[in-house]
Enzyme design. Structure first.
Site, PDB file in Angstrom:
ATOM      1  N   TRP A   7       0.842  -1.212   0.000  1.00 20.63           N
ATOM      2  CA  TRP A   7       0.000   0.000   0.000  1.00 20.63           C
ATOM      3  C   TRP A   7       0.871   1.253   0.000  1.00 20.63           C
ATOM      4  O   TRP A   7       0.387   2.345  -0.281  1.00 20.63           O
ATOM      5  CB  TRP A   7      -0.972   0.000   1.183  1.00 20.63           C
ATOM      6  N   ASP A   8       2.137   1.080   0.323  1.00 21.76           N
ATOM      7  CA  ASP A   8       3.071   2.208   0.310  1.00 21.76           C
ATOM      8  C   ASP A   8       2.982   2.961  -1.010  1.00 21.76           C
ATOM      9  O   ASP A   8       3.059   4.188  -1.054  1.00 21.76           O
ATOM     10  CB  ASP A   8       4.509   1.702   0.494  1.00 21.76           C
ATOM     11  N   LYS A  57       1.493   0.888  16.608  1.00 26.01           N
ATOM     12  CA  LYS A  57       2.762   0.865  15.870  1.00 26.01           C
ATOM     13  C   LYS A  57       2.946   2.118  15.003  1.00 26.01           C
ATOM     14  O   LYS A  57       4.037   2.651  14.894  1.00 26.01           O
ATOM     15  CB  LYS A  57       2.825  -0.381  14.972  1.00 26.01           C
ATOM     16  N   GLN A  58       1.864   2.537  14.310  1.00 25.19           N
ATOM     17  CA  GLN A  58       2.033   3.582  13.300  1.00 25.19           C
ATOM     18  C   GLN A  58       0.705   4.282  13.045  1.00 25.19           C
ATOM     19  O   GLN A  58      -0.313   3.921  13.613  1.00 25.19           O
ATOM     20  CB  GLN A  58       2.554   2.972  12.007  1.00 25.19           C
ATOM     21  N   GLU A  79       0.196  -2.692  13.032  1.00 21.52           N
ATOM     22  CA  GLU A  79       0.484  -4.132  12.984  1.00 21.52           C
ATOM     23  C   GLU A  79       0.803  -4.736  14.349  1.00 21.52           C
ATOM     24  O   GLU A  79       1.134  -5.915  14.433  1.00 21.52           O
ATOM     25  CB  GLU A  79       1.634  -4.396  11.991  1.00 21.52           C
TER      26      GLU A  79
END
Length: 671
Positions: free
Chosen positions: A295-296, A493-494, A425
């Site tokens: 998806w980056d 995580k993000q 994640e």
């Protein structure tokens, strides 16, 4: 903006070779001084082992001066010319090694060695060439062929196909033989030696490219043709910022590495193979996620390219269309309808993630892919992509997948999507990830709208399910829990829920947007991936909290390494290098955050917000509905000028509409 600014020079190389700069075009890439290169779409290995096939690189060499004293050396990456050079400066001469991946002749890489005498001496000057090149590979069965026009030739195929019985891509390579040393004769003042490498999927294309390179060399215009093509791209994607030097330098670095990865403007419709988190130069086995596409590409890199260069954005979408059959197989194998894009994609669209949990649960990627299609359509109104080039089949397949992936909850009278891993994640097997469900809703709404525009029938259930899908919301605290049962304070995580505000533009009040930011900012792992902080910065810019936005953006700088501005995924240096994903997030803060640009169905909204140290932003060529706009924003004013309008298909006439309701038509050449 001084051109010296986008030129990164050092007298020593970083100790970690992963941090050396890359020279890349749409088809070939290598890291400087490395013995391997990669060709786009050429992977070897089955399923989770599939990785970019190492092609031996004739460019992997280093100049050395035989003199006993160590001469002065410098290493320069010039983002304006798309070239890297190594210079040895001795008392009586200067030797320069320059290399580049030709931007428009994408099957060609070249380097030159120039020795120039600086004094009146007449003795020969010799420079050693320390080559790392060995014409063999752990991933290809290579066979030598006959020389061609003075070049050596090897060819072969990858060893292991991605899917059983599938194709094994071929590699054909021609290169100018490299001597162990070069000598400037006593009577010569200066001499330049040129070396070419051509790599292609067929013998014919490799030979055609090598011959084209030789012809241009004979005319003295090979480098010039690369410079012209690269300069046109940089001009068309020019972003100028008056602000802190570190920010401006970071901007140059991001534009260089990201634009190196896109197809040239004048390229025929050669298939494009997607952009992996570390780009084409990286991705050998065990490195940079093996060169897989995530998806980056669609969420983090794509929006910038769409705004500046929609033709390249279209090529990125065509990569997803080409891998649609693999995505259908993924859905089928998991017992669902439609198409499920893989968490990690290589040449076929089949899942190639080495660990099963991500492919099985991190399903938001399918909605992320469709979100890129939606942004593209809203920005270009290009119906041909959908009607003739396979886009509609992809839209329909994604909508079918989401419908089959959700289940009806009698208790809540809402649709649920259960057992997923959100972008965060650190959590898996959760129900109703806010981000996943919100992106699924967007997919279904876009599919319905697209069907309407194309005058195609759309199942009523698409709209119905979009309306009835659960996106968790805590009425008491007025924020979005990350998933059912999330407890405030739990580490993340993000960037995850904050993505609801941007890029998803999920409807919410400013109060809820603020609460989401306040809730997740302190619990997001400071060692998490680089693109995270840019999305917190986007949120604070929306709320006009300029200092808070700047402090988030500043966190990105610990991921940018010196001297060549190569990004690392995590601030401790781990993860992917040349991390284009982080660069993509950073560019979105400049292109969408500082400008307030938001792509909607009916307009391109703008609402600028600059942190204190920034005084001016000029974006020379924003593409919108067939128009090119030059936008200059200062603290005092916004200037918009239509600099170009396409004739075929005709551009949509534009007008600027202010909050007061005032309307200003924008004609070509009128500011």
């Amino acid at each position: 903006m001084a051109e010296g600014e986008g030129v990164f020079t050092a007298t020593a190389l970083p100790g970690d070779p992963r941090l050396l700069p890359t020279v890349t075009n749409a088809f070939l890439g290598t890291r400087v001084f490395r013995d391997i290169l990669h060709a786009a779409g050429v992977y070897s290995g089955a399923a989770g082992d599939t990785h970019r096939a190492d092609v031996p690189s004739p460019l992997g060499l280093r100049m050395a001066a035989p003199a006993a004293r160590s001469p002065a050396q410098s290493f320069t990456l010039d983002t304006w010319t798309g070239t890297f050079s190594h210079t040895i400066q001795s008392p009586g001469y200067v030797a320069t090694h320059q290399l580049y991946a030709h931007h428009s002749l994408v099957h060609l890489m070249a380097f030159s060695i120039t020795i120039q005498r600086l004094d009146g001496s007449t003795h020969p000057i010799t420079v050693q060439l320390q080559s790392l090149f060995v014409p063999q590979s752990q991933d290809l069965d290579l066979t030598p062929g006959p020389d061609f026009q003075g070049a050596h030739y090897i060819y072969g195929q990858t060893l292991v196909p991605e899917v059983e019985g599938g194709p094994r891509p071929a590699v054909h390579m021609l290169w100018t033989p490299i001597p162990p040393s070069l000598t400037l004769a006593g009577e010569e003042r200066e001499r330049c030696w040129q070396f070419l490498t051509a790599v292609a999927g067929s013998e014919q294309e490799a030979k055609r490219s090598y011959s084209a390179g030789l012809s241009l060399l004979a005319a003295g215009s090979l480098l010039r043709s690369h410079l012209r093509s690269w300069a046109a791209l940089r001009r068309g994607c020019s972003v100028q910022l008056d602000g802190p030097p570190a920010l401006r330098q970071a901007l140059h670095g991001c534009l260089y590495y990201l634009l190196s990865a896109v197809p040239p403007r004048d390229s025929p419709a050669a298939p494009f193979h997607g952009i992996s988190p570390g780009g084409l130069s990286n991705g050998t086995r065990g490195e940079d996620y093996w060169g897989h596409v995530f998806w980056d590409q669609d969420t983090w890199m794509f929006p910038n390219i769409l705004l500046l260069y929609p033709e390249a954005a279209r090529a990125m979408l065509q990569y997803r269309i080409r891998t649609l059959e693999g995505a259908r197989r993924n859905a089928q194998e998991q017992g669902f309808e439609g198409a499920k894009f893989p968490w990690e994609s290589a040449a076929t669209g089949r899942e190639v993630c080495p660990e099963e949990i991500y492919g099985a649960q991190e399903i938001h990627v399918t909605g992320d892919v469709l979100m890129a299609f939606e942004q593209y359509y809203c920005t270009t109104q290009d119906q041909k992509l959908f009607q003739e080039d396979g886009g509609w089949e992809l839209v329909e397949a994604v909508a079918q997948y989401w419908c089959s992936r959700m289940v009806w909850s009698e208790e809540e009278q809402l649709y649920h999507i259960r057992g997923v891993m959100p972008p965060d994640e650190y959590h898996s097997q959760v129900d109703n990830s806010a981000y996943t469900n919100a992106v699924a809703r967007r997919s279904l709404n876009f599919a319905t709208d697209m069907a309407r525009d194309l005058l195609l029938p759309a199942p009523e259930e698409w709209e119905h399910r979009a309306r009835r899908i659960k996106v968790p919301f805590d009425e008491e605290r007025k924020y979005h829990p990350e998933y059912d049962g999330y407890s405030p304070g739990e580490p993340v995580k993000q960037a995850d829920v904050v993505l609801l505000g941007f890029p998803l533009m999920h409807p919410m009040s400013a109060e809820v947007r603020r609460n989401d930011l306040e809730m997740y900012e302190p619990v997001t792992d400071p060692a998490g991936p680089a693109m995270t902080w840019s999305m917190f910065a986007m949120g604070w810019l929306e709320l006009k909290e300029l200092q808070r936005a700047w402090s988030q953006l500043e966190k990105c700088f610990s991921n940018i390494t010196e001297p060549f501005k190569v990004w690392v995924e995590n601030s401790d240096g781990s993860g992917a290098v040349n991390f284009l994903t982080g660069m993509g997030g950073f560019l979105q803060v400049i292109l969408f955050g500082f400008t307030g640009f938001r792509i909607t169905r009916s307009s391109l909204l703008f609402d600028p917000a600059f942190p204190d140290d920034i005084t001016k932003l000029k974006i020379c060529s924003i593409s919108y509905l067939g128009n090119k706009l030059e936008v200059t924003i200062t603290r005092e004013e916004i200037r918009m000028e239509v600099t170009e309008t396409s004739q075929a298909p005709p551009a949509f006439p534009l007008e600027a509409v202010l909050e007061s309701g005032q309307r200003f038509p924008l004609w070509e050449g009128m500011a």
